[in-house]
Design a protein around this motif. Sequence first.
Motif, short mmCIF file in Angstrom:
data_model
loop_
_atom_site.label_atom_id
_atom_site.label_comp_id
_atom_site.label_asym_id
_atom_site.label_seq_id
_atom_site.Cartn_x
_atom_site.Cartn_y
_atom_site.Cartn_z
N VAL A 158 0.84 -1.29 0.07
CA VAL A 158 -0.06 -0.15 0.01
C VAL A 158 0.81 1.15 0.02
CG1 VAL A 158 -0.15 0.07 2.69
CG2 VAL A 158 -2.07 1.05 1.16
N SER A 159 0.55 2.24 -0.82
CA SER A 159 1.10 3.60 -0.79
C SER A 159 0.36 4.65 -0.60
CB SER A 159 2.01 3.63 -1.98
OG SER A 159 2.60 4.99 -2.11
N GLY A 213 -6.12 6.58 9.57
CA GLY A 213 -7.04 5.49 10.21
C GLY A 213 -6.15 4.15 10.24
N GLY A 214 -5.06 4.17 9.72
CA GLY A 214 -4.34 2.86 9.60
C GLY A 214 -2.86 2.96 8.99
N ASP A 215 -2.40 1.66 8.99
CA ASP A 215 -1.20 1.47 8.07
C ASP A 215 -1.02 -0.02 7.57
OD1 ASP A 215 -0.16 0.04 10.23
OD2 ASP A 215 0.47 1.72 11.41
N ILE A 216 0.12 0.07 6.94
CA ILE A 216 0.19 -1.45 6.39
C ILE A 216 0.43 -2.57 7.31
CG2 ILE A 216 2.75 -1.25 6.30
CD1 ILE A 216 2.70 -2.75 3.64
N GLY A 217 0.72 -2.53 8.45
CA GLY A 217 0.60 -3.33 9.59
C GLY A 217 -0.81 -3.48 10.15
N ARG A 231 -2.69 9.94 -0.88
CA ARG A 231 -1.67 9.93 -1.77
C ARG A 231 -1.74 11.48 -2.59
NH1 ARG A 231 -3.35 4.59 -5.05
NH2 ARG A 231 -2.60 2.95 -3.43
N GLY A 232 -2.78 11.92 -2.20
CA GLY A 232 -3.18 13.35 -2.93
C GLY A 232 -3.57 13.41 -4.21
N GLU A 233 -4.40 12.30 -4.47
CA GLU A 233 -4.67 11.82 -6.03
C GLU A 233 -6.22 12.36 -5.94
OE1 GLU A 233 -4.15 7.91 -6.68
OE2 GLU A 233 -1.70 8.30 -6.71
#
Length: 248
Positions: free
Chosen positions: A67-68, A74-78, A192-194
């Motif tokens: 994930v990027s 709310g979270g992260d890759i872990g 991501r700023g997308e």
Amino acid sequence: MPLRHDDQIVIGHGSGGRLTRDLVEKFFKPYLSNPPLSEGNDFARVGIPPSISKDGQLAVSTDAHIVSPLFFPGGDIGRLSVCGTVNDVSMSGAQPLYITAGFILEEGFPIASLAKILASMQAAAAEADIQVVAGYTKVVEKGKADGIFITTSGIGWITGGHRIAGDQAKPDDVVIISGNLGDHGIAVLAARGELGFETEVVSDVAPLNKMIQQLLAAAPHTHVLRDPTRGCLLYTSDAADALLCLYP
């Protein structure tokens, strides 16, 4: 003798020697340690908890997590890696019990970020009441990975004679959605700023196993469960066809 490195990942952390041992002892064990993991084997020796009926079936799932960005509202890759596998196992109606985790680390990855990810995995595992019982770590050269990749496998136990699967869907089934669709995808895209606009939406990534067990106790005739991780729901009827997809 290899120099100690406590700030960032170096190739030596994947050598299987002293640096690997130091990484495991100083960073992995404080967050993920439990009796099976602490035995230090290349396998985990586990059993079915006494509180669970021995009459049942194994449910096994495996997943890879990329994930990027690695950290998002709310979270992260872990957290994503633990919750994703817990939920995949739960969709069989099983009670998740154990997880294994493999880590691909990129040379130069900040160890402080690794510790933050491991703490997040620890919190998610405690929330789901499961254990990470085995793991492995590899280090690749700088530029060969996007910081960190995590692969997880989950083991659960199905009791109660449940036969829950996608091929059990029937016409006129009632579909219940447990929350908003697309929160996770929107949160990641925003990080991501997308999106081209700001939003306060946060990822709803969470372990669903306890909610699923409550559902099955109240509605044991449930025959299909799905975790639409990427916010996808396909609905068809005589009157309309609708497809909602939000991919992070």
